[in-house]
Design a protein around this motif. Structure first.
Motif, mmCIF file in Angstrom:
data_model
loop_
_atom_site.group_PDB
_atom_site.id
_atom_site.type_symbol
_atom_site.label_atom_id
_atom_site.label_comp_id
_atom_site.label_asym_id
_atom_site.label_seq_id
_atom_site.Cartn_x
_atom_site.Cartn_y
_atom_site.Cartn_z
ATOM 1 N N TYR A 101 0.813 -1.216 0.000
ATOM 2 C CA TYR A 101 0.000 0.000 0.000
ATOM 3 C C TYR A 101 0.844 1.262 0.000
ATOM 4 O O TYR A 101 0.396 2.307 -0.494
ATOM 5 C CB TYR A 101 -0.929 0.005 1.215
ATOM 6 C CG TYR A 101 -1.758 -1.248 1.352
ATOM 7 C CD1 TYR A 101 -2.415 -1.800 0.256
ATOM 8 C CD2 TYR A 101 -1.886 -1.886 2.578
ATOM 9 C CE1 TYR A 101 -3.178 -2.958 0.383
ATOM 10 C CE2 TYR A 101 -2.640 -3.035 2.720
ATOM 11 C CZ TYR A 101 -3.283 -3.571 1.617
ATOM 12 O OH TYR A 101 -4.021 -4.712 1.750
ATOM 13 N N ALA A 102 2.044 1.199 0.547
ATOM 14 C CA ALA A 102 2.915 2.371 0.577
ATOM 15 C C ALA A 102 3.481 2.690 -0.798
ATOM 16 O O ALA A 102 4.086 3.753 -0.984
ATOM 17 C CB ALA A 102 4.065 2.150 1.564
ATOM 18 N N ASN A 103 3.300 1.796 -1.765
ATOM 19 C CA ASN A 103 3.877 1.967 -3.094
ATOM 20 C C ASN A 103 2.809 2.101 -4.175
ATOM 21 O O ASN A 103 3.081 1.856 -5.345
ATOM 22 C CB ASN A 103 4.796 0.787 -3.422
ATOM 23 C CG ASN A 103 5.820 0.530 -2.324
ATOM 24 O OD1 ASN A 103 5.745 -0.470 -1.619
ATOM 25 N ND2 ASN A 103 6.752 1.441 -2.139
ATOM 26 N N CYS A 104 1.598 2.487 -3.763
ATOM 27 C CA CYS A 104 0.484 2.629 -4.711
ATOM 28 C C CYS A 104 0.895 3.455 -5.920
ATOM 29 O O CYS A 104 1.564 4.483 -5.806
ATOM 30 C CB CYS A 104 -0.710 3.273 -4.003
ATOM 31 S SG CYS A 104 -2.118 3.567 -5.101
ATOM 32 N N HIS A 105 0.449 3.010 -7.091
ATOM 33 C CA HIS A 105 0.877 3.628 -8.345
ATOM 34 C C HIS A 105 -0.086 4.699 -8.846
ATOM 35 O O HIS A 105 0.180 5.349 -9.844
ATOM 36 C CB HIS A 105 1.006 2.546 -9.417
ATOM 37 C CG HIS A 105 2.059 2.838 -10.446
ATOM 38 N ND1 HIS A 105 3.365 3.130 -10.127
ATOM 39 C CD2 HIS A 105 2.000 2.900 -11.809
ATOM 40 C CE1 HIS A 105 4.062 3.340 -11.228
ATOM 41 N NE2 HIS A 105 3.249 3.220 -12.258
ATOM 42 N N ASN A 106 -1.202 4.896 -8.148
ATOM 43 C CA ASN A 106 -2.246 5.771 -8.679
ATOM 44 C C ASN A 106 -2.496 7.038 -7.874
ATOM 45 O O ASN A 106 -3.419 7.787 -8.200
ATOM 46 C CB ASN A 106 -3.577 4.999 -8.781
ATOM 47 C CG ASN A 106 -3.561 3.979 -9.898
ATOM 48 O OD1 ASN A 106 -2.879 4.148 -10.895
ATOM 49 N ND2 ASN A 106 -4.315 2.897 -9.725
ATOM 50 N N LEU A 320 19.365 -6.493 2.914
ATOM 51 C CA LEU A 320 18.792 -5.199 3.261
ATOM 52 C C LEU A 320 17.329 -5.195 2.860
ATOM 53 O O LEU A 320 16.995 -5.448 1.692
ATOM 54 C CB LEU A 320 19.529 -4.058 2.543
ATOM 55 C CG LEU A 320 20.808 -3.537 3.186
ATOM 56 C CD1 LEU A 320 21.906 -4.582 3.149
ATOM 57 C CD2 LEU A 320 21.278 -2.254 2.499
ATOM 58 N N ARG A 321 16.451 -4.939 3.822
ATOM 59 C CA ARG A 321 15.016 -4.885 3.547
ATOM 60 C C ARG A 321 14.494 -3.547 4.029
ATOM 61 O O ARG A 321 14.861 -3.083 5.107
ATOM 62 C CB ARG A 321 14.286 -6.034 4.243
ATOM 63 C CG ARG A 321 14.837 -7.403 3.860
ATOM 64 C CD ARG A 321 13.981 -8.509 4.435
ATOM 65 N NE ARG A 321 12.682 -8.539 3.776
ATOM 66 C CZ ARG A 321 11.588 -9.093 4.316
ATOM 67 N NH1 ARG A 321 11.630 -9.584 5.538
ATOM 68 N NH2 ARG A 321 10.445 -9.102 3.655
ATOM 69 N N MET A 322 13.632 -2.940 3.253
ATOM 70 C CA MET A 322 13.208 -1.577 3.587
ATOM 71 C C MET A 322 11.934 -1.240 2.848
ATOM 72 O O MET A 322 11.632 -1.796 1.797
ATOM 73 C CB MET A 322 14.313 -0.582 3.223
ATOM 74 C CG MET A 322 14.630 -0.513 1.738
ATOM 75 S SD MET A 322 16.300 0.060 1.385
ATOM 76 C CE MET A 322 17.247 -1.430 1.719
ATOM 77 N N ASN A 323 11.180 -0.332 3.400
ATOM 78 C CA ASN A 323 10.016 0.248 2.729
ATOM 79 C C ASN A 323 9.321 1.171 3.703
ATOM 80 O O ASN A 323 9.582 1.134 4.909
ATOM 81 C CB ASN A 323 9.024 -0.828 2.270
ATOM 82 C CG ASN A 323 8.138 -0.372 1.118
ATOM 83 O OD1 ASN A 323 8.139 0.793 0.734
ATOM 84 N ND2 ASN A 323 7.365 -1.291 0.555
ATOM 85 N N GLN A 324 8.437 2.008 3.184
ATOM 86 C CA GLN A 324 7.456 2.646 4.035
ATOM 87 C C GLN A 324 6.468 1.556 4.476
ATOM 88 O O GLN A 324 6.176 0.633 3.723
ATOM 89 C CB GLN A 324 6.708 3.745 3.267
ATOM 90 C CG GLN A 324 7.584 4.899 2.824
ATOM 91 C CD GLN A 324 7.856 5.891 3.950
ATOM 92 O OE1 GLN A 324 7.323 5.764 5.039
ATOM 93 N NE2 GLN A 324 8.692 6.876 3.669
ATOM 94 N N CYS A 325 5.963 1.680 5.668
ATOM 95 C CA CYS A 325 5.098 0.639 6.220
ATOM 96 C C CYS A 325 3.739 0.593 5.503
ATOM 97 O O CYS A 325 3.072 1.630 5.383
ATOM 98 C CB CYS A 325 4.868 0.902 7.708
ATOM 99 S SG CYS A 325 3.702 -0.222 8.493
#
Length: 379
Positions: A101-106, A320-325
């Protein structure tokens, strides 16, 4: 309505702004009942994030009551008490379909990287946030959820980002039973990550910071060992010494762009806007974890051009693992932990300010005054 308004680095004030309106059939307007100042809001406050525009309202941690809804909204109705994840997302694109959900494309013209975030610069979509009396919530059938009757407002607002992000940071570490976990940063997210590491089987948790009152909270609330990096010539050497000269199994970077860096890094970030902060905590994580270990990154960063020790990470065989939650993915398990008494997120709240005194709240939080760990805002 009254709303916090950004006027430049270290300059915010409360002003009258027009109340938000329904702009799309699936919008909701939420009357904010409680908001919070997040550590990543300080990156905006300090002028370290690109395209933070004068007049913007910050705030991605908030809960409230639904005031009105657009004609397409099916799942909410006026009067519902709701918690809103900091992610703005559509729920149907390639990434949302996979729970990212933190990577939504729209929802963001800059969606090659992050999706949408409330109140977090135009780099993240330009959505006004919830440090205000009202806020527009797009895709209201997707993001917000009704707050369970048994959950307090203060626990609910902390699940909209800080608690969920800390828990996610521990998840990204792929902790297995008995692991030694080192957490860089004893702010709210670091404290939540340290406490969550125990729930995932950690055998030892070490928290690194330089503020003694935050380290005390890490000891008493997160049950962690602590290290004050200011007391060591090289904190990495101390971490190696403390772990049989191997390093921790898992390192969690809960600091991000606000890490204490060198003079050049701060000039290029805060003054020239050329980079989004200092990578020093990330480099400590790379150096302080054992070969073959895992690094979890959920401290917020903008673009960074100063040296990250990527070659060392590669040669050590690190993951290495990462993202916005993706906040809403964390809620079912966190609801369970809170209801069963394993977690009480509101226990780290130290300060509460009315909206009209939000400038004082930012100053107190930013300058780490009066033992400030987590600040709530009451409209």
């Amino acid at each position: 309505m009254k709303a916090m308004v950004y006027r430049g680095p270290y300059k915010i004030r409360v002003e009258e702004k027009p109340e938000p309106i329904i702009e799309h059939p699936n919008d909701a307007i939420v009357k904010v009942t409680l908001a919070a100042i997040c550590g990543s809001d300080l990156h905006l406050y300090h002028g370290m994030m690109p395209d933070t525009r004068v007049g913007m309202t910050f705030g991605h941690e908030f809960i409230g009551v639904v005031e009105r809804v657009g004609p397409s909204v099916q799942n909410l109705q006026p009067g519902d008490r709701v918690m809103v994840p900091f992610n703005v997302y559509c729920g149907s694109c390639y990434f949302c379909a996979r729970g990212l959900y933190a990577n939504c494309h729209n929802v963001n013209p800059n969606a090659t990287a992050v999706g949408g975030i409330y109140g977090y610069s135009y780099t993240c979509g330009g959505y006004d946030g919830g440090q205000a009396e009202y806020v527009r919530v797009p895709f209201a059938d997707v993001g917000p959820a009704r707050i369970p009757d048994w959950m307090s407002d203060e626990d609910a607002v902390l699940l909209t980002d800080a608690m969920s992000t800390g828990y996610f940071g521990a998840q990204l570490g792929d902790i297995v039973e008995g692991d030694t976990v080192v957490v860089f940063g004893a702010g709210p997210v670091g404290l939540y990550a340290a406490r969550s590491a125990w729930l995932m089987g950690a055998g030892r948790v070490i928290v690194v910071d330089h503020l003694e009152y935050r380290l005390e909270k890490a000891r008493t609330w997160a049950f962690a060992e602590t290290r004050n990096f200011a007391e060591y010539d090289d904190i990495v050497v101390e971490l190696k010494r403390s772990t049989g000269h191997l390093g921790a199994d898992v390192a969690i970077d809960a600091v991000g762009a606000e890490a204490d860096g060198n003079f050049l890094q701060h000039v290029t970030a805060a003054k020239l806007k050329l980079q989004g902060g200092s990578p020093i905590a990330l480099n400590w994580a790379i150096d302080g974890v054992r070969k073959g270990g895992t690094i979890s990154v959920m401290g917020a960063y903008g673009p960074i051009f100063s040296a990250v020790k990527f070659g060392d990470a590669m040669n050590k065989g690190l993951t290495l693992r990462m993202n916005q939650c993706p906040v809403k993915r964390q809620w079912p398990r966190l609801f369970e932990h809170i209801r069963n008494g394993y977690l009480s997120p509101s226990e780290i709240v130290t300060h509460r300010f009315p909206l009209e005194h939000i400038a004082e709240g930012y100053h107190t939080f930013s300058a780490k005054l009066d033992g400030c760990i987590k600040t709530l805002i009451v409209p």
